[in-house]
Design a protein around this motif. Sequence first.
Motif, mmCIF file in Angstrom:
data_model
loop_
_atom_site.group_PDB
_atom_site.id
_atom_site.type_symbol
_atom_site.label_atom_id
_atom_site.label_comp_id
_atom_site.label_asym_id
_atom_site.label_seq_id
_atom_site.Cartn_x
_atom_site.Cartn_y
_atom_site.Cartn_z
ATOM 1 N N LEU A 105 -4.618 0.404 8.593
ATOM 2 C CA LEU A 105 -3.261 0.578 9.099
ATOM 3 C C LEU A 105 -3.215 1.453 10.347
ATOM 4 O O LEU A 105 -2.285 1.372 11.142
ATOM 5 N N TYR A 106 -4.207 2.319 10.515
ATOM 6 C CA TYR A 106 -4.214 3.271 11.617
ATOM 7 C C TYR A 106 -5.258 2.946 12.680
ATOM 8 O O TYR A 106 -5.447 3.705 13.608
ATOM 9 N N THR A 107 -5.938 1.821 12.551
ATOM 10 C CA THR A 107 -6.939 1.425 13.530
ATOM 11 C C THR A 107 -6.251 0.757 14.711
ATOM 12 O O THR A 107 -5.472 -0.174 14.516
ATOM 13 N N PRO A 108 -6.518 1.222 15.931
ATOM 14 C CA PRO A 108 -5.867 0.609 17.100
ATOM 15 C C PRO A 108 -6.213 -0.869 17.217
ATOM 16 O O PRO A 108 -7.328 -1.283 16.939
ATOM 17 N N ILE A 164 0.877 -1.170 0.000
ATOM 18 C CA ILE A 164 0.000 0.000 0.000
ATOM 19 C C ILE A 164 0.908 1.211 0.000
ATOM 20 O O ILE A 164 1.613 1.462 0.961
ATOM 21 N N ALA A 165 0.897 1.929 -1.081
ATOM 22 C CA ALA A 165 1.745 3.116 -1.168
ATOM 23 C C ALA A 165 1.250 4.144 -0.163
ATOM 24 O O ALA A 165 0.053 4.344 0.003
ATOM 25 N N GLN A 166 2.163 4.778 0.515
ATOM 26 C CA GLN A 166 1.777 5.810 1.464
ATOM 27 C C GLN A 166 1.267 7.020 0.685
ATOM 28 O O GLN A 166 2.022 7.706 0.036
ATOM 29 N N SER A 167 -0.009 7.217 0.745
ATOM 30 C CA SER A 167 -0.590 8.310 -0.035
ATOM 31 C C SER A 167 -1.156 9.397 0.865
ATOM 32 O O SER A 167 -2.136 10.021 0.534
ATOM 33 N N GLU A 168 -0.549 9.572 2.021
ATOM 34 C CA GLU A 168 -0.989 10.635 2.909
ATOM 35 C C GLU A 168 -0.841 11.972 2.200
ATOM 36 O O GLU A 168 0.184 12.249 1.604
ATOM 37 N N LEU A 226 0.756 20.310 14.410
ATOM 38 C CA LEU A 226 -0.409 19.499 14.062
ATOM 39 C C LEU A 226 -0.519 19.427 12.556
ATOM 40 O O LEU A 226 -0.494 20.463 11.887
ATOM 41 N N LYS A 227 -0.631 18.222 12.023
ATOM 42 C CA LYS A 227 -0.828 18.037 10.585
ATOM 43 C C LYS A 227 -2.142 17.308 10.364
ATOM 44 O O LYS A 227 -2.400 16.276 11.001
ATOM 45 N N ILE A 228 -2.952 17.837 9.465
ATOM 46 C CA ILE A 228 -4.190 17.187 9.063
ATOM 47 C C ILE A 228 -3.870 16.439 7.781
ATOM 48 O O ILE A 228 -3.497 17.055 6.780
ATOM 49 N N LYS A 229 -4.004 15.097 7.815
ATOM 50 C CA LYS A 229 -3.614 14.272 6.673
ATOM 51 C C LYS A 229 -4.813 13.504 6.132
ATOM 52 O O LYS A 229 -5.499 12.812 6.886
ATOM 53 N N GLN A 230 -5.031 13.630 4.847
ATOM 54 C CA GLN A 230 -6.063 12.853 4.163
ATOM 55 C C GLN A 230 -5.467 11.497 3.806
ATOM 56 O O GLN A 230 -4.343 11.424 3.311
ATOM 57 N N ILE A 231 -6.197 10.408 4.088
ATOM 58 C CA ILE A 231 -5.731 9.075 3.706
ATOM 59 C C ILE A 231 -6.814 8.379 2.896
ATOM 60 O O ILE A 231 -7.974 8.790 2.911
ATOM 61 N N LYS A 232 -6.432 7.320 2.212
ATOM 62 C CA LYS A 232 -7.385 6.538 1.422
ATOM 63 C C LYS A 232 -8.124 5.553 2.329
ATOM 64 O O LYS A 232 -7.599 5.124 3.353
ATOM 65 N N SER A 233 -9.314 5.170 1.921
ATOM 66 C CA SER A 233 -10.123 4.235 2.707
ATOM 67 C C SER A 233 -9.410 2.926 2.980
ATOM 68 O O SER A 233 -9.503 2.366 4.074
ATOM 69 N N GLU A 234 -8.670 2.429 1.998
ATOM 70 C CA GLU A 234 -7.973 1.148 2.184
ATOM 71 C C GLU A 234 -6.815 1.247 3.173
ATOM 72 O O GLU A 234 -6.339 0.241 3.687
ATOM 73 N N GLU A 235 -6.351 2.446 3.469
ATOM 74 C CA GLU A 235 -5.265 2.644 4.442
ATOM 75 C C GLU A 235 -5.784 2.761 5.867
ATOM 76 O O GLU A 235 -5.013 2.697 6.820
ATOM 77 N N LEU A 238 -6.427 11.833 9.294
ATOM 78 C CA LEU A 238 -5.591 11.698 10.484
ATOM 79 C C LEU A 238 -5.204 13.054 11.047
ATOM 80 O O LEU A 238 -4.990 14.002 10.299
ATOM 81 N N LEU A 239 -5.079 13.098 12.360
ATOM 82 C CA LEU A 239 -4.423 14.206 13.033
ATOM 83 C C LEU A 239 -3.072 13.663 13.487
ATOM 84 O O LEU A 239 -3.006 12.739 14.299
ATOM 85 N N ASP A 240 -2.001 14.200 12.937
ATOM 86 C CA ASP A 240 -0.632 13.814 13.292
ATOM 87 C C ASP A 240 -0.103 14.918 14.201
ATOM 88 O O ASP A 240 0.068 16.050 13.764
ATOM 89 N N TRP A 241 0.123 14.616 15.479
ATOM 90 C CA TRP A 241 0.530 15.638 16.442
ATOM 91 C C TRP A 241 1.925 15.368 16.993
ATOM 92 O O TRP A 241 2.357 14.234 17.087
#
Length: 134
Positions: free
Chosen positions: A119-122, A16-20, A107-116, A44-47
């Motif tokens: 990867l970020y779900t706890p 999965i290419a990182q498409s943030e 703080l960075k607001i990052k758009q990600i794809k649904s398929e990614e 995502l919120l990247d803090w």
Amino acid sequence: MKKILIIIPFFFISPIAQSENVIEEFRGSESVTTPIFLVEAPWLLDWRLDGDYDELIALDISLIEAETGRHIGRVLHTKRKGNGLKLFNYSGRYQLRVSSTLARWTLKIKQIKSEEKELYTPKESKLKKNNPFR
């Protein structure tokens, strides 16, 4: 005897290419309400939090609905240096209310794809629910 060197290029492709896509980035050291930003689910919120005084820093972040000013909820509360990610599963126009004490934050607001999103779900904790040390 002649030696021939053959160079074969190898390309490593991540499954999965990182498409943030960074929508917005906010930096500061004071308490502020950010400008309005528009996002589509998931995002995502990247803090990141740093400061000169380990024992005295604090950061509180709340998500605000931009149109109405309605407080959606507290996103982060910490009194330690560090960094992290928070996944959001809804779209809209929002602002962040940042309350900062003796801290430098990014703080960075990052758009990600649904398929990614996975990867970020706890992950679910493997500790027993009634364990007093969890």
